[in-house]
Write an enzyme that holds these catalytic residues in place. Sequence first.
Site, mmCIF file in Angstrom:
data_model
loop_
_atom_site.group_PDB
_atom_site.id
_atom_site.type_symbol
_atom_site.label_atom_id
_atom_site.label_comp_id
_atom_site.label_asym_id
_atom_site.label_seq_id
_atom_site.Cartn_x
_atom_site.Cartn_y
_atom_site.Cartn_z
ATOM 1 N N LYS A 221 0.493 -1.006 0.082
ATOM 2 C CA LYS A 221 0.003 -0.001 -0.008
ATOM 3 C C LYS A 221 0.690 1.076 -0.086
ATOM 4 O O LYS A 221 1.452 1.391 0.825
ATOM 5 C CB LYS A 221 -0.871 0.166 1.296
ATOM 6 C CG LYS A 221 -2.153 1.291 1.123
ATOM 7 C CD LYS A 221 -2.717 0.864 2.135
ATOM 8 C CE LYS A 221 -3.885 1.644 2.618
ATOM 9 N NZ LYS A 221 -4.696 1.926 3.730
ATOM 10 N N SER B 77 -9.699 1.468 2.658
ATOM 11 C CA SER B 77 -8.681 2.726 2.049
ATOM 12 C C SER B 77 -7.707 1.592 1.425
ATOM 13 O O SER B 77 -7.187 2.885 0.330
ATOM 14 C CB SER B 77 -8.176 4.089 2.381
ATOM 15 O OG SER B 77 -7.227 2.939 3.296
ATOM 16 N N SER C 171 -10.280 -0.580 7.030
ATOM 17 C CA SER C 171 -9.350 -0.076 5.965
ATOM 18 C C SER C 171 -8.203 -1.654 5.336
ATOM 19 O O SER C 171 -8.537 -1.576 4.181
ATOM 20 C CB SER C 171 -8.625 0.790 5.553
ATOM 21 O OG SER C 171 -9.144 1.831 5.614
HETATM 22 N N1 GLN Z 1 -13.288 4.281 6.366
HETATM 23 C C1 GLN Z 1 -12.248 4.701 7.156
HETATM 24 C C2 GLN Z 1 -11.948 6.078 7.303
HETATM 25 O O1 GLN Z 1 -12.449 7.090 6.165
HETATM 26 C C3 GLN Z 1 -11.078 3.343 7.458
HETATM 27 C C4 GLN Z 1 -9.635 4.325 7.216
HETATM 28 C C5 GLN Z 1 -9.352 3.030 7.057
HETATM 29 O O2 GLN Z 1 -9.236 2.326 7.996
HETATM 30 N N2 GLN Z 1 -7.815 3.498 7.631
HETATM 31 O O3 GLN Z 1 -11.684 6.420 8.570
#
Ligand code: GLN
Length: 447
Positions: free
Chosen positions: A52, A127, A151
């Site tokens: 990532k 994400s 995410s």
């Molecule tokens: N979708 C969640 C957010 O926008 C989780 C993001 C994540 O786990 N990095 O914060």
Amino acid sequence: ESYKRIGQVEGQVQAFLTLDEENARTQAKQLDEKLAKGETTNPLFGLPIGVKDNIVTKNLRTTCASKILENFDPIYDATVVQKLQQVETVTIGKLNMDEFAMGSSNENSAFQATKNPWNTDYVPGGSSGGSAASVAAGEVLFSLGSDTGGSIRQPAAYCGVVGLKPTYGRVSRFGLVAFASSLDQIGPITRTVEDNAYLLEAISGLDPMDSTSANVDVPSFVNALTGDVKGLKIAVPKEYLGEGVGEEARNSVLAALKVLESLGAEWEEVSLPHSKYALAAYYLLSSSEASANLARFDGVRYGYRTDNAENLIDMYKQTRAEGFGDEVKRRIMLGTFSLSSGYYDAYYKKAQKVRTLIKKDFEDVFQKYDVIIGPTAPTPAFKIGEQLKDPLTMYANDILTIPVNLAGVPGISIPCGFSKEGLPLGLQIIGKHFDESTVYRTAHAFE
Ligand code: GLN
């Protein structure tokens, strides 16, 4: 083989932000020489992996999918990347994500929207959408993602692959660009539970460079895959099957529970009563931490700097105004507000108290049960563009994954059937602190 497959499908999936074929070939060649000399016995030897783009890689561009880091080439490797080198995998490239890991669909990337390989009209989740899509599309065998509020697990569910968020502290965060430091964890995304266990073992362990990494033994997670779940005590929170959770997600979980029952496990309904406050507490706390963590992007230390500034203060302002996307700005504003002196007690402190209650909910359930099971997300993947207009709808995707980060416990998402549109659904299995072994053992029962 990886590059051949990438050549075939990347045009449609768009999972990678940076591909470094030359470097990967050099790595592979060195490994071939080692192999010829019989110098290795690593189970992960030579396997292609994607990383990532918020995990720093030496001399390999790391952008966090943000304009503010568009040209940033780190001067060191994250601990997890060093560990991957020790087990002799080959890094294929860097994977797309929502900007600074804020989002649930990959649409917040400043550069491209990754598509769901099962149907390219749909989002891959986020994400870590690039990490999940690249594995699902067969471009790499496995990848690393990061999980602050879901995410890893939510995109794994949307793309029909296996994704684990380890216990907070299990894996070093050194070299992970911080979003919310008290919640962030790096974890593996793979096709099978067995691969996942191998990869977690490779990246886990105490790291002197991360004071929150835990001094806890790293067991052989692969040895836990016994296929035996007889007598396993499963808790199913009623909040995870109730209001707001789609019919298909609920039915797929009930079907999975039947399978576990037939293998000798027992399940009961329980309650995690503070779950309904988790989303609000998470967005306050994670945005507060983000507002502090992202202060370092000032046009001086890293990456992008504006050309249109008259003086220093103006340069800071313009750089950040031009470099950050809308969602990142929204969170910095929310976080700065909740940490400001007049509002700290009412918002930040209150949210911390809620976090403690949520953690206690999990502790209470784990007094009696070995794992908690529910859906990973309330619905399967949604269409690209569908939720972009309304941040609150987008936030609701994480309602079932966020409590796990607030409590710091481990959670996995594994494939669990398909929706009527043919999109994958995910089953979430949550374990006690540092008990990834039982999580894997339960997950493996489905393979
Ligand atoms: N979708 C969640 C957010 O926008 C989780 C993001 C994540 O786990 N990095 O914060």
